[in-house]
Design a protein around this motif. Structure first.
Motif, PDB file in Angstrom:
ATOM      1  N   SER A  67       0.823  -1.211   0.000  1.00  0.00           N
ATOM      2  CA  SER A  67       0.000   0.000   0.000  1.00  0.00           C
ATOM      3  C   SER A  67       0.853   1.256   0.000  1.00  0.00           C
ATOM      4  N   SER A  68       2.149   1.092  -0.218  1.00  0.00           N
ATOM      5  CA  SER A  68       3.075   2.226  -0.140  1.00  0.00           C
ATOM      6  C   SER A  68       3.326   2.889  -1.482  1.00  0.00           C
ATOM      7  N   ALA A  69       2.798   2.329  -2.562  1.00  0.00           N
ATOM      8  CA  ALA A  69       3.110   2.846  -3.897  1.00  0.00           C
ATOM      9  C   ALA A  69       2.690   4.299  -4.044  1.00  0.00           C
ATOM     10  N   LEU A  70       1.497   4.649  -3.530  1.00  0.00           N
ATOM     11  CA  LEU A  70       1.003   6.023  -3.670  1.00  0.00           C
ATOM     12  C   LEU A  70       1.942   7.016  -3.008  1.00  0.00           C
ATOM     13  N   PHE A  71       2.422   6.698  -1.803  1.00  0.00           N
ATOM     14  CA  PHE A  71       3.326   7.603  -1.097  1.00  0.00           C
ATOM     15  C   PHE A  71       4.661   7.729  -1.840  1.00  0.00           C
ATOM     16  N   GLN A  72       5.117   6.635  -2.409  1.00  0.00           N
ATOM     17  CA  GLN A  72       6.362   6.695  -3.173  1.00  0.00           C
ATOM     18  C   GLN A  72       6.192   7.509  -4.453  1.00  0.00           C
ATOM     19  N   HIS A  73       5.025   7.385  -5.093  1.00  0.00           N
ATOM     20  CA  HIS A  73       4.750   8.198  -6.276  1.00  0.00           C
ATOM     21  C   HIS A  73       4.782   9.687  -5.927  1.00  0.00           C
ATOM     22  N   ILE A  74       4.142  10.032  -4.816  1.00  0.00           N
ATOM     23  CA  ILE A  74       4.106  11.441  -4.394  1.00  0.00           C
ATOM     24  C   ILE A  74       5.510  11.926  -4.048  1.00  0.00           C
ATOM     25  N   THR A  75       6.279  11.076  -3.367  1.00  0.00           N
ATOM     26  CA  THR A  75       7.648  11.459  -3.007  1.00  0.00           C
ATOM     27  C   THR A  75       8.506  11.681  -4.245  1.00  0.00           C
ATOM     28  N   ALA A  76       8.368  10.808  -5.244  1.00  0.00           N
ATOM     29  CA  ALA A  76       9.121  10.977  -6.491  1.00  0.00           C
ATOM     30  C   ALA A  76       8.747  12.281  -7.183  1.00  0.00           C
ATOM     31  N   LEU A  77       7.450  12.624  -7.152  1.00  0.00           N
ATOM     32  CA  LEU A  77       7.004  13.885  -7.745  1.00  0.00           C
ATOM     33  C   LEU A  77       7.609  15.078  -7.016  1.00  0.00           C
ATOM     34  N   ILE A  78       7.649  15.004  -5.684  1.00  0.00           N
ATOM     35  CA  ILE A  78       8.234  16.090  -4.893  1.00  0.00           C
ATOM     36  C   ILE A  78       9.732  16.209  -5.184  1.00  0.00           C
TER      37      ILE A  78
END
Length: 310
Positions: free
Chosen positions: A84-95
């Motif tokens: 369930s961590s993919a969304l947070f990693q996607h957001i972190t990569a965007l940041i």
């Protein structure tokens, strides 16, 4: 104003530095222009005082998107269905990529501003000045290699460096805390993948930066079309109903549509807004064509029709 006249300067990119002394413009020896300058029509090194054109910004946007798209791809690839961590990693990569882009603009000339000064790209050879060092006597080479497309060539390397540093500072801590659905050996695979693709992107920019500058709109359109078709086929999406079953499929579809639109805008450059903007209506066309014709190209149906002698 008195101008110091000297013999012609050989080479396509060799120039003479200019310096004003007591109102007189004094020219130096023929050689390489300092960083941030390029030769004019009279072979004099002049500072790059222009601003990037719309197409230049679109090119920089494409080069900035490459690491982000690859981050998202490998995060999704290695996260799996249990995490369930993919969304947070996607957001972190965007940041990470957004902050890296802003910092890159701030450290570029003029320092502390989101604007950059640049030289205009005239032709493909501007990206490869190292190939045009003259040899007047076929023995001695005059080295005039400099960044004639300042700063479109080096600014990409600076951006990739900041992306890599920010990723190493932020992502391992995030993954260690929230990637509980993955095994210990799988948690950092998306980071390991970035350690591979960043050198590849760097070499790609170093060798093919000029080719990418002219070809990136067509690369965007072709790759986005191919990847969209492959995704819909692999996900067994044959109808509009299949597309609406999962939100993730809609997100992937809209992401590809954004890439289609970016490619169309890059090709047209929006020189004529009233003529070019209607072209964006073509963005959904490939996906609609696929969904309308998928049932007629289903391999199982073709095999069954062949067996029945149709």
């Amino acid at each position: 104003m008195v101008v110091d006249i000297q013999p012609d300067c050989l080479g396509l990119y060799c120039g003479r530095t200019a310096e004003f002394i007591n109102g007189t413009e004094i020219h130096g020896d023929c050689g390489v222009c300092p960083r941030g300058q390029r030769t004019d029509a009279h072979k004099i090194c002049r500072p790059c005082m222009g601003s990037p054109e719309r197409y230049d910004w679109l090119y920089l946007g494409f080069m900035a998107m490459l690491p982000l798209i690859l981050h998202w791809f490998f995060i999704e690839w290695y996260s799996g269905k249990k995490s369930s961590s993919a969304l947070f990693q996607h957001i972190t990569a965007l940041i990470e990529c957004s902050v890296a882009a802003i910092v890159t603009l701030l450290v570029s000339d003029p320092l502390g501003s989101l604007h950059i000064r640049s030289c205009k790209v005239v032709m493909l050879s501007d990206w490869y000045t190292m190939l045009y060092n003259p040899s007047p006597d076929y023995i001695t080479t005059i080295h005039c290699t400099h960044e004639a497309v300042y700063p479109l060539y080096t600014i990409v390397f600076i951006y990739y460096a900041f992306c890599l540093v920010l990723m190493m500072m932020l992502r391992p801590l995030l993954v260690k805390k929230i990637a509980c659905g993955l095994g210990k050996s799988d948690r950092f695979k998306s980071i390991y993948a970035a350690l591979y693709f960043f050198p590849i992107l760097t070499v790609l920019q170093a060798v093919g930066g000029g080719l990418l500058y002219y070809a990136f709109p067509y690369i965007i359109i072709v790759l986005s079309l191919v990847t969209l078709v492959v995704y819909l086929s692999a996900s067994e999406v044959d109808t509009f109903k299949d597309l609406l079953v999962r939100k993730k499929r809609l997100i992937v579809l809209f992401s590809h549509w954004l890439l289609h639109a970016y490619g169309i805008i890059s090709i047209s450059k929006l020189n004529n807004v009233y003529q070019d903007l209607p072209l964006l209506a073509l963005v959904p066309a490939p996906a609609l064509f696929y969904l309308l014709t998928a049932k007629y190209t289903d391999p199982s149906r073709i095999l069954s029709d062949g067996a029945n002698g149709r």
